[in-house]
Design an enzyme around this catalytic site. Sequence first.
Site, mmCIF file in Angstrom:
data_model
loop_
_atom_site.group_PDB
_atom_site.id
_atom_site.type_symbol
_atom_site.label_atom_id
_atom_site.label_comp_id
_atom_site.label_asym_id
_atom_site.label_seq_id
_atom_site.Cartn_x
_atom_site.Cartn_y
_atom_site.Cartn_z
ATOM 1 N N LEU A 150 0.826 -1.207 0.000
ATOM 2 C CA LEU A 150 0.000 0.000 0.000
ATOM 3 C C LEU A 150 0.862 1.260 0.000
ATOM 4 O O LEU A 150 0.721 2.136 -0.842
ATOM 5 C CB LEU A 150 -0.926 -0.007 1.220
ATOM 6 C CG LEU A 150 -1.744 1.258 1.489
ATOM 7 C CD1 LEU A 150 -2.725 1.516 0.357
ATOM 8 C CD2 LEU A 150 -2.488 1.155 2.818
ATOM 9 N N GLY A 156 2.353 7.718 2.794
ATOM 10 C CA GLY A 156 2.031 6.584 3.645
ATOM 11 C C GLY A 156 0.601 6.681 4.116
ATOM 12 O O GLY A 156 -0.294 6.027 3.603
ATOM 13 N N SER A 157 0.356 7.560 5.092
ATOM 14 C CA SER A 157 -0.997 7.714 5.636
ATOM 15 C C SER A 157 -1.954 8.344 4.628
ATOM 16 O O SER A 157 -3.138 8.013 4.601
ATOM 17 C CB SER A 157 -0.950 8.570 6.903
ATOM 18 O OG SER A 157 -0.134 7.966 7.883
ATOM 19 N N ARG A 324 18.213 -9.669 42.286
ATOM 20 C CA ARG A 324 19.304 -8.704 42.455
ATOM 21 C C ARG A 324 19.196 -8.016 43.815
ATOM 22 O O ARG A 324 18.169 -7.416 44.143
ATOM 23 C CB ARG A 324 19.231 -7.649 41.345
ATOM 24 C CG ARG A 324 20.281 -6.559 41.427
ATOM 25 C CD ARG A 324 21.626 -7.033 40.979
ATOM 26 N NE ARG A 324 22.564 -5.931 40.814
ATOM 27 C CZ ARG A 324 23.810 -6.091 40.396
ATOM 28 N NH1 ARG A 324 24.245 -7.306 40.099
ATOM 29 N NH2 ARG A 324 24.608 -5.049 40.264
ATOM 30 N N GLU A 442 1.135 0.059 9.854
ATOM 31 C CA GLU A 442 -0.340 -0.024 9.916
ATOM 32 C C GLU A 442 -0.948 1.287 10.427
ATOM 33 O O GLU A 442 -1.999 1.295 11.049
ATOM 34 C CB GLU A 442 -0.790 -1.191 10.800
ATOM 35 C CG GLU A 442 -0.416 -2.547 10.265
ATOM 36 C CD GLU A 442 -1.160 -2.932 9.003
ATOM 37 O OE1 GLU A 442 -2.185 -2.300 8.708
ATOM 38 O OE2 GLU A 442 -0.710 -3.865 8.320
ATOM 39 N N GLU A 444 0.802 5.460 11.194
ATOM 40 C CA GLU A 444 1.629 6.201 12.142
ATOM 41 C C GLU A 444 0.728 6.639 13.294
ATOM 42 O O GLU A 444 -0.369 7.138 13.091
ATOM 43 C CB GLU A 444 2.247 7.414 11.430
ATOM 44 C CG GLU A 444 3.401 8.052 12.181
ATOM 45 C CD GLU A 444 2.959 8.920 13.337
ATOM 46 O OE1 GLU A 444 3.679 8.962 14.346
ATOM 47 O OE2 GLU A 444 1.886 9.569 13.247
#
Length: 684
Positions: A150, A156-157, A324, A442, A444
Amino acid sequence: MSNLIPDLKSGPLDFYRKKASFDWKKLKVFIETEDIVKYQNDLYSVIRDHPDYKVDKTVLSTFDGQRRVATVQAMAQKSMDQLALLNTIHNLKMPPTATRIMMQVSPSATIKYVVGDRLFSSAIMNMGTKRHMKFISDMEEGKIFGCYALTEIAHGSNVRNMRCTATYDKQKKVFVLNTPDFEAAKCWAGGLGQLATHAVIYAMLVIDGHNYGLHSFVVPVRNPKTLLPHPGVIVGDMGEKIGLNGIDNGFIQFENYEIPKENLLNKLGDVTDDGKYTTPFKDPNKRHGAALGSLSAGRVTIAVICETMGVKALTIAIRYAGVRRQFGPDGKTEVPIMEYQTHQHRLLPFLAATYIIRNFNTYLSEVFYQFSIDRMMGIESEDGPEKGMEIHALSSASKPVVGWTMRDAIQECRETCGGHGYLKASGIGDIRNDHDANLTYEGENHVLIQQCSNYLLKLWPHVLKRQTISSPLHSIDFLTHGLDILAKKFNARSTQEICCPNTIIEIYQWLVTYLLKISHEKLENQLKSGKLQFWAKNDTQVYYAKSLAVAYIQHFYLQRMLLLISESPDEAVRNVLTRMFSLYGLWSLEKHISTLYRGQYAVGPELPELVHEAILKLCADLKDDSVSLIDSIAPPDFILDSVLGASDGMVYKRLEKSIKGSEYGMNRPRWWQDVVKFDLKNKL
């Protein structure tokens, strides 16, 4: 119970395990169910004995070695995953359980399998028709390898402005794919870099010069026999990454590349032989939204992945904190670092967050899988569209919030383990690097969370009219009484009162309602001032819409956790889960205190004082339970693979073996002669 869940080896961690207020095995069975615990045991057994998971770590020291191992293991997962898939319709907890386990075993291989097999097939099933089922058959038989493409280099978005095109040729009855320049190259597709033979490609559909928007196509990329690209396809690898290098993320460009007309995934839009465009959607926006609907599965799954990585890091840090020992009163034995208030405050709120988020992830996964199964089987419920929108809103908020929470948890785990946590053998560094991608892919996070606030902002006019507000999953039902909620004031006067679950829920309901009110008013004022809607929304995010979405999902996390707690038949389990509920609720609420004062929900110093006192008291109360709490959700030692976090607590023996047994531990360097022969005088 002992047959279902074996006892853990005795050792230094017994100090805390004997102090626990509950039976960790009963808690495990309660949150998982017996069927899921049996399934976990079966899958762990298969993985432990599977030859493809017995890997020489030296192989993983090279880039190519990581690629080969991830590919082989991804192929092995295909067969192992059948148990989860075959039982999905009977037990919807199977898929998230399988994802949790396989992500702990091999993150690269699991993501490679999910995006290269499940996402590719899911996209075809959701957006294709019968003519495309051959691709799924070929995928299942191992004849082809798929991927999902895609994103573009420069987009991108903002998918509406993507520039890869698929132009219909009426004479040849084919689509011609073109990438105008490198900025329009598809990128980051998992599996595309070296191995994918086919890809689901999103491109702008063009007929006679008219752009009909983004559509999806099944595109042959490489010859399945040779793995060489077809003519007209330029495809390659993105290169080495911060983490997850077993995944071959790739880019692809097209030069007048022709694919058959039938390769258009045509459920949402189709083209006749003579070039007429047809679609069941009159509104292009609805078709566009439906085309991207398959991405909801990714957000639901990534939230599970984030939580899983957090569990792994917390297992290491909490067990290490129980072993610890540092400092103590003069003349007394050194005390475990878990005894220190600062250490409790650094780790235990994240442990509580993990439990609350884990419960929500299981719930939303079940809801989403049932929703998907119903759609595939053609079962249309009356509230189907509303449920789809609510799932979209919830997943769009949860994926960012879980990602951010676990990012901070993993980093805190690294730091609380001190210098030893910086060793690769601790395991935390790899967890941190592999988790990082969850914050971006998937969607931002800062862009994605706006999908949730957009869903919520539409509700304020209904609140003002005192209309009934309800949704299939009941995440917004309380807004029916929004105006009455806003009239309430903070009235808790003790830590006991503020720790009460009902008090915490009431505070969150006021917070969400108030943020909805001021976010809506802020947006309206921006529009009235003459700003375009684009800029008005942009200028309403920080301190308003983003905070609204965060508070909304946190409230629903808590709402779902209360329902789980009420179902437990064991009082000790209910009590420890209630303390976890209160700790997460108040710790998260601490970040919203300024908003509570801004809206005059509280006046005076009581609210922050009580919140701080309660958080520290809850941390102290949960300190002795912390090791057993992590035992209930921890992976087995062979999967955890950490010198600091093994269930037997033998930290120093494992450290000694790791340090002295490493390639460099007890050996002089291969280039030692370059050092002893170095002549400083001659160099000068």
